[in-house]
Design a protein around this motif. Sequence first.
Motif, short mmCIF file in Angstrom:
data_model
loop_
_atom_site.label_atom_id
_atom_site.label_comp_id
_atom_site.label_asym_id
_atom_site.label_seq_id
_atom_site.Cartn_x
_atom_site.Cartn_y
_atom_site.Cartn_z
N PHE A 251 -3.65 2.19 6.24
CA PHE A 251 -2.44 1.40 6.47
C PHE A 251 -1.27 2.31 6.18
N GLN B 115 -0.04 4.36 -2.20
CA GLN B 115 -0.80 5.51 -1.72
C GLN B 115 0.11 6.70 -1.43
N TYR C 10 13.69 6.20 5.40
CA TYR C 10 12.33 6.37 4.91
C TYR C 10 11.94 7.85 4.91
N LYS D 177 0.82 -1.21 0.00
CA LYS D 177 0.00 0.00 0.00
C LYS D 177 0.85 1.25 0.00
N THR D 178 2.11 1.12 -0.34
CA THR D 178 2.94 2.31 -0.42
C THR D 178 2.62 3.10 -1.68
N PRO E 84 -2.74 7.27 5.33
CA PRO E 84 -3.84 6.37 5.00
C PRO E 84 -4.10 5.36 6.12
N PRO F 75 1.78 3.84 4.77
CA PRO F 75 2.54 3.38 3.61
C PRO F 75 4.04 3.34 3.90
N LEU F 76 4.50 2.26 4.48
CA LEU F 76 5.90 2.17 4.90
C LEU F 76 6.63 1.12 4.09
N TYR F 77 7.93 1.35 3.90
CA TYR F 77 8.76 0.34 3.26
C TYR F 77 9.47 -0.44 4.36
N PRO F 78 9.11 -1.71 4.54
CA PRO F 78 9.63 -2.46 5.68
C PRO F 78 11.15 -2.60 5.69
N ASP F 79 11.78 -2.54 4.52
CA ASP F 79 13.22 -2.77 4.47
C ASP F 79 14.06 -1.51 4.64
N MET F 80 13.39 -0.40 4.95
CA MET F 80 14.16 0.83 5.16
C MET F 80 14.22 1.12 6.65
N GLN G 90 5.51 10.89 8.30
CA GLN G 90 5.49 10.98 6.84
C GLN G 90 4.44 12.00 6.38
N PHE H 183 13.61 9.71 2.24
CA PHE H 183 12.97 9.44 0.96
C PHE H 183 11.69 10.27 0.80
N VAL H 184 10.89 10.30 1.88
CA VAL H 184 9.63 11.05 1.81
C VAL H 184 9.91 12.54 1.60
#
Lengths: 287, 339
Positions: free
Chosen positions: B82, A78, B94, A75-76, B80, B84-89, B145, B97-98
């Motif tokens: 959920f 989004q 993160y 869901k990234t 949102p 919106p996260l990147y688990p590997d960062m 974020q 990046f944002v």
Amino acid sequence: MLAIYKKELRSYFNSMIGYVFMAFFLLIIGVYYFFNNLMYHLANFEYTLSLISFIFILLIPLLTMRLMAEENKQKTDQLLYTAPVTATAIVAGKFLAVLTILSMVMGITCFYPLILSRYGDVQLSSAYAGIGAFLLLGAAYLSMGLFISSLTDSQVVAAVISFVVFLFTVLMDGIAGMFSSDNKTAVIVFSVILVLICIMLYKMMHNLTVAIGVGVVCEAVLLTLFFTNPTLFDGSVRKVFSWLSVNTRYDNFTIGVFDLSAIVYYISFTVLFNFLTVQVIKKKRWS
Amino acid sequence: MVEVKNLSKRYGDHLAVDNLSFTVDKGQILGFLGPNGAGKSTTMNIITGYISATEGSVKINGVDIFDEPEEVKKMIGYLPEFPPLYPDMTVKEYLYFVADLKKVEKKKRKQMIADIMEATKITPMADRLIKHLSKGYKQRVGLAQAIMGYPELIILDEPTVGLDPKQIIEMRELIKDLSKNHTVILSSHIMQEVSAVCDTVMIIDKGKLIISDKPENLSTRLGATGGLRLSVKGDKKVIFEALKSVSRINKIVRHAYVNPGVVELTVYCNENEDIREEVFYALVKANTPILEMQSLRMSLEDIFLKVTSSSKHSSLQEADGNDAEESVEKEVSSNAGDI
């Protein structure tokens, strides 16, 4: 765009995929180079490359499968689609990231013809043209893989579909040769393809009238063309199928011919699929 | 600041958002309240430009999201449902990046990220991988974020889900802090949260706006039920006899006993009438002392249940009118069961 490009590139080298891809690719190229060029004294590195174009089928899905599918799943997407960047910039960033990894591999192979040239006469220009064309061939596959990845939210599905589609493009040349070249076969084959396209249209739009409408109109055009000018269809199946055969475009480079039409083909192919990926992202908003 | 007009979203035959209109002024906190599947997330997704509307328009600072999405997206920070996260960062990676994605100036980036991590209390987690964080921390990274770049409008979809009570209070304070410089829209299905934080509450159900008002007005507007809750010491018969002498009482409901010799009951009168004194003197005359007396007032929770559970809530008037009586009785009887 730069933000996404950097993020993607970093993620390939944070996980193992980037290294595995590069290592495996270089290993295969190295083995073929060793046997063809070093052991059997063949001076043409571009020919060696043509022998290993099949590994794109295996390795490109590895690289492209997660590109969009993982965003959809986590869901990234989004975050990306609500950030002040355009869909084009997102796709461009991602495509350029994978292209950079492929370029790194091809960059390393640039040394190979130089090594050969120490032992005899090597036509460097055709070798480098071959490497460039090979990179473009890879870019075409990458754009197709990226497109397939954007259609799903499962990496595995993306990888499998990419693999099957790539395999199909390689086999396309052989399949096309099996069809007889008379015009009746051509009309039948095109009608079948038309039906498949209509089914796909229906699946995508959930609108039966549009799908059937498009099908009937196209079939009518097809039949009118057939009855007014049947010679138009002679050998057309082979022609159309060979349009889709990405690999055979490389053939001219193996004999040292700089084939501009192939370069144009690869670039338009890449642009087309990246454009389609952008459309998939834009369509998502409207679904 | 935010202007939403006749917004509708249709999925096939299903109408997720139905002709929704509202405005939010600068510096306000607007709360969407509604049961699951009420269309809260869909509305937020439309405002942020993630999905399109079937009909209607969304304007932020006068700019339409459909005409100039990039321009509008610059003004919005979105968390949102959920995060919106990147688990590997790592958290820091993160956020960098944002910041990059939201085009925060390079010079300001470092300071801004440090400030935001401080505000959301994730500084100690800066170098951890996001996949190793607990749900509460993930939520806060998601919030960080959303604040990145300090957009004018911050949209938070259920920001306190998965947080423990202490974190929930911290989150509320953070949101209140944010509202000093930002406009905030948040959604929740938890009443206290909305009433504690928001300036305006919008209750939506099945994609429709049911009621929109200040939280305190909501309870006076819908909560005046006209009645008293009493605990009276004495004999049941004597008490009932005494209360019958009060002519303005419409109905008396007795609840189950808690203590022997104490009668628990609710008396109803017409709305906006004050019968407290009459009841008091009537019971004094009967020599039955009142131990407790309380005006009936619905909490936001009750109002929410009342307006969302009635099946024909097409307009506020209906919810205000006949249905009210019915739901109140239901509410009281369920209370009686508890006691």
